[in-house]
Design a protein around this motif. Sequence first.
Motif, PDB file in Angstrom:
ATOM      1  N   PRO A 255       0.683  -1.639   0.185  1.00 35.93           N
ATOM      2  CA  PRO A 255       0.112   0.002   0.338  1.00 35.93           C
ATOM      3  C   PRO A 255       0.405   1.030  -0.076  1.00 35.93           C
ATOM      4  N   LYS A 256       0.388   2.393  -0.929  1.00 39.85           N
ATOM      5  CA  LYS A 256       1.207   3.720  -0.590  1.00 39.85           C
ATOM      6  C   LYS A 256       1.822   4.357   0.777  1.00 39.85           C
ATOM      7  N   THR A 257       0.952   3.621   1.565  1.00 38.53           N
ATOM      8  CA  THR A 257       1.576   3.880   3.249  1.00 38.53           C
ATOM      9  C   THR A 257       2.024   3.052   3.463  1.00 38.53           C
ATOM     10  N   LYS A 258       2.658   2.061   2.301  1.00 36.94           N
ATOM     11  CA  LYS A 258       3.415   1.350   3.882  1.00 36.94           C
ATOM     12  C   LYS A 258       5.013   2.180   4.246  1.00 36.94           C
ATOM     13  N   LYS A 259       5.424   2.340   5.231  1.00 35.75           N
ATOM     14  CA  LYS A 259       6.339   2.077   5.520  1.00 35.75           C
ATOM     15  C   LYS A 259       7.757   1.714   5.112  1.00 35.75           C
ATOM     16  N   ALA A 260       8.338   1.144   4.653  1.00 39.48           N
ATOM     17  CA  ALA A 260       9.720   0.881   3.871  1.00 39.48           C
ATOM     18  C   ALA A 260      10.269  -0.072   6.071  1.00 39.48           C
ATOM     19  N   ALA A 261      10.429  -0.976   6.095  1.00 41.79           N
ATOM     20  CA  ALA A 261      11.127  -1.847   6.646  1.00 41.79           C
ATOM     21  C   ALA A 261      12.424  -2.738   6.357  1.00 41.79           C
ATOM     22  N   SER A 262      13.427  -3.028   7.105  1.00 44.34           N
ATOM     23  CA  SER A 262      14.294  -4.008   7.184  1.00 44.34           C
ATOM     24  C   SER A 262      13.729  -5.133   6.095  1.00 44.34           C
ATOM     25  N   GLY A 263      14.442  -5.655   4.666  1.00 47.84           N
ATOM     26  CA  GLY A 263      13.880  -6.602   4.141  1.00 47.84           C
ATOM     27  C   GLY A 263      12.318  -5.636   3.129  1.00 47.84           C
ATOM     28  N   ASP A 264      12.177  -5.163   3.386  1.00 52.69           N
ATOM     29  CA  ASP A 264      11.791  -4.682   1.901  1.00 52.69           C
ATOM     30  C   ASP A 264      12.385  -3.499   0.956  1.00 52.69           C
ATOM     31  N   GLN A 265      11.539  -3.688   0.048  1.00 57.03           N
ATOM     32  CA  GLN A 265      12.304  -3.688  -1.186  1.00 57.03           C
ATOM     33  C   GLN A 265      11.664  -1.545  -1.373  1.00 57.03           C
ATOM     34  N   VAL A 266      12.652  -1.311  -1.979  1.00 49.26           N
ATOM     35  CA  VAL A 266      12.165   0.069  -2.445  1.00 49.26           C
ATOM     36  C   VAL A 266      13.046   0.645  -4.177  1.00 49.26           C
ATOM     37  N   ILE A 267      12.248   1.317  -4.525  1.00 50.21           N
ATOM     38  CA  ILE A 267      12.439   1.369  -5.886  1.00 50.21           C
ATOM     39  C   ILE A 267      12.430   3.280  -5.813  1.00 50.21           C
ATOM     40  N   ILE A 268      14.329   3.531  -5.889  1.00 47.23           N
ATOM     41  CA  ILE A 268      14.037   4.643  -5.641  1.00 47.23           C
ATOM     42  C   ILE A 268      14.602   5.549  -7.314  1.00 47.23           C
ATOM     43  N   ASP A 269      14.825   7.103  -7.260  1.00 44.77           N
ATOM     44  CA  ASP A 269      15.671   7.983  -8.405  1.00 44.77           C
ATOM     45  C   ASP A 269      16.517   8.252  -7.089  1.00 44.77           C
ATOM     46  N   PHE A 270      18.210   8.297  -7.371  1.00 45.49           N
ATOM     47  CA  PHE A 270      18.992   9.203  -6.310  1.00 45.49           C
ATOM     48  C   PHE A 270      20.084   9.616  -7.454  1.00 45.49           C
ATOM     49  N   ALA A 271      20.130  11.112  -5.932  1.00 40.89           N
ATOM     50  CA  ALA A 271      21.678  12.188  -7.044  1.00 40.89           C
ATOM     51  C   ALA A 271      22.374  12.590  -6.238  1.00 40.89           C
ATOM     52  N   GLY A 272      23.437  12.059  -6.331  1.00 43.58           N
ATOM     53  CA  GLY A 272      24.238  12.023  -5.784  1.00 43.58           C
ATOM     54  C   GLY A 272      25.169  13.476  -5.416  1.00 43.58           C
ATOM     55  N   SER A 273      26.244  13.808  -4.551  1.00 43.17           N
ATOM     56  CA  SER A 273      27.087  15.527  -4.116  1.00 43.17           C
ATOM     57  C   SER A 273      28.484  14.439  -3.104  1.00 43.17           C
ATOM     58  N   VAL A 274      29.124  15.146  -3.862  1.00 37.77           N
ATOM     59  CA  VAL A 274      30.828  15.188  -2.288  1.00 37.77           C
ATOM     60  C   VAL A 274      30.425  17.003  -2.664  1.00 37.77           C
ATOM     61  N   ASP A 275      30.296  17.407  -1.229  1.00 38.99           N
ATOM     62  CA  ASP A 275      30.573  19.205  -1.901  1.00 38.99           C
ATOM     63  C   ASP A 275      30.303  19.856  -2.264  1.00 38.99           C
ATOM     64  N   GLY A 276      28.712  19.574  -1.965  1.00 45.20           N
ATOM     65  CA  GLY A 276      27.972  20.047  -3.229  1.00 45.20           C
ATOM     66  C   GLY A 276      28.290  20.018  -4.923  1.00 45.20           C
ATOM     67  N   VAL A 277      29.196  18.889  -5.406  1.00 43.68           N
ATOM     68  CA  VAL A 277      28.971  19.089  -6.456  1.00 43.68           C
ATOM     69  C   VAL A 277      29.149  17.401  -7.090  1.00 43.68           C
ATOM     70  N   ALA A 278      28.134  17.810  -8.146  1.00 46.93           N
ATOM     71  CA  ALA A 278      28.087  15.836  -8.445  1.00 46.93           C
ATOM     72  C   ALA A 278      28.582  15.520  -8.954  1.00 46.93           C
ATOM     73  N   PHE A 279      28.892  13.921  -9.286  1.00 47.53           N
ATOM     74  CA  PHE A 279      29.539  13.331  -9.310  1.00 47.53           C
ATOM     75  C   PHE A 279      29.428  11.675 -10.719  1.00 47.53           C
ATOM     76  N   ASP A 280      30.427  11.988 -11.144  1.00 49.25           N
ATOM     77  CA  ASP A 280      30.024  10.632 -12.258  1.00 49.25           C
ATOM     78  C   ASP A 280      29.170   9.095 -11.454  1.00 49.25           C
ATOM     79  N   GLY A 281      28.694   8.902 -11.621  1.00 44.83           N
ATOM     80  CA  GLY A 281      27.996   7.555 -11.446  1.00 44.83           C
ATOM     81  C   GLY A 281      27.494   8.079 -10.437  1.00 44.83           C
ATOM     82  N   GLY A 282      26.608   9.234  -9.725  1.00 42.46           N
ATOM     83  CA  GLY A 282      26.303   9.714  -8.610  1.00 42.46           C
ATOM     84  C   GLY A 282      24.656   9.671  -8.530  1.00 42.46           C
ATOM     85  N   THR A 283      24.412   9.592  -9.902  1.00 40.48           N
ATOM     86  CA  THR A 283      22.814   9.412 -10.138  1.00 40.48           C
ATOM     87  C   THR A 283      22.099   8.276 -10.573  1.00 40.48           C
ATOM     88  N   GLY A 284      21.058   8.174 -10.594  1.00 44.28           N
ATOM     89  CA  GLY A 284      20.296   6.619 -11.272  1.00 44.28           C
ATOM     90  C   GLY A 284      18.555   6.844 -11.053  1.00 44.28           C
TER      91      GLY A 284
END
Length: 533
Positions: free
Chosen positions: A156-185
Amino acid sequence: MKTVETLNEGLKREYRLIITANDIDARVDDEVKSIAPTVRMPGFRPGKVPPNLIRKMHGEALSADALNKAIDEGVKVLMAEQKLRPALQPAVTLADGYERGKDAELTVALEVLPEIEAPSIDGLTLERLTVPADDKAVMAKIEEFAVQMKRFEDAPKTKKAASGDQVIIDFAGSVDGVAFDGGTGENMAVEIGSGQLIPGFEDQLVGVKVGDEKTVKVSFPEDYPVENLKGKPAEFVVTVKEVKVPADTKIDDEFAKSLGLESLDKLKELMKDQVEQEHNGLTRTYMKRKLLDQLAASHDFEVPPTMVEAEFNQIWQQLEHEASHEEDPEAAKAELEKDRDEYHAIAVRRVRLGLLLSEIGQANGVQVSAQEMQRLVTQAAQQYRPEDRQRFVEYVQQDALAAAQLRAPLYEDKVVDFLFEKAEISDREVTRDELEAAIEADDDGHVHGPGCGHDHDHDAKPAKKAAAKKPATKKEAVKEEAAEAAPAKKAPAKKAAAAKADDKPAAEKAPAKAAEDKPAAKKAPAKKAAAKK
């Protein structure tokens, strides 16, 4: 060329070689004649430049090249005339003060391989522990496979993820505020608690639900493979697109059909073959261990110190690396120091076994055929990018030590198979637990040393780190003393790594200089840079 032996002590040899100026100059003349047809100079037709002008233009380079060739040839002649079998690449030193036009005085220092008496292979007795692939073992394997193939279903959309569950995510990473290669998906599936991501990443996903945006703060491991990210703190802005929960997996015909098979019986048949292969591998590991123990106990000879030190250094580096991942790295390293002498003894054993297996193979005509070698080269080339594979093939063809390193594991397997044929073998049926316990047992008190293993993970995930391991105990360490026997003519030690389930003597390795010409191993696309361990 004049040769004088200046040291003959144990396995150490040293020679003084004098290459005359006339010899070097004659080589320069030969080189001038060789390149003359291609030399171009204003005022002269192609191929008509006088030799003296060629010498004037290229004299320094030609002399250096001639000297290098003279040294290479001189060392080869020395090896042949003195019937030397070097343990490692000889150290060649040009005397200080050498100038063009003078004799070149060289010092050639090396360690030779020991003269090994015809190895005794009579009277070998081995016990073959066998494990039947019964229904219980087959079903256990299928259940294990079912866990690996675990399915998730929408929560259910209201379900809070727990250990053992799977989450589908988008992500954008940065180091010192700067994006890096491979840091997004995008649309990356993460099972919380699986340990597939950077330590601390998954923990911060507990409690998220569909539509949440969360900033995850982590630090890249110190041993992360991307240099500019090692140890760096990073932030990942994560958007949660789905939360899924584990679905029950019933092992039946439908499960088999979901795998593309006709029925559960067909799946059992395939899994039985896999279980038998695993059991056979464990049986061989146990027999090889016992075989090597017998060989080590019945043969004792001096081994080249430099080979031992090279082997020990690589064992020690791996152990220190493992200790550095402990909760208290300094304490772990201090504990290691207590056993330094015993790990040095491991290196001695590994080098001795490598030389011994090589001698047995050579004495009994064990060979790796050209077809087998070609197959090895083709398989090894697959680890490189398609455009680099031919370069790798040429590299192996041109570098004898690189070829020997590639050949070594198969050569050693063939020597071991030969010895199995010569041994008197009795059979005993045991359980898998008993067989694994027998492999782990330290029955005769000798210690094993780390072998070689690599774990590659190129999945597109924000980086994960392998679980920290304690430094290998002396019982666990060197379980691979015999995966590669060193052909007796060349044997720099093979790199030691994490302990595995087999014995491994020291093996050959291509010299470091060859690495410059070796094509780079294939890499994941840039966008996956953050995906590796």
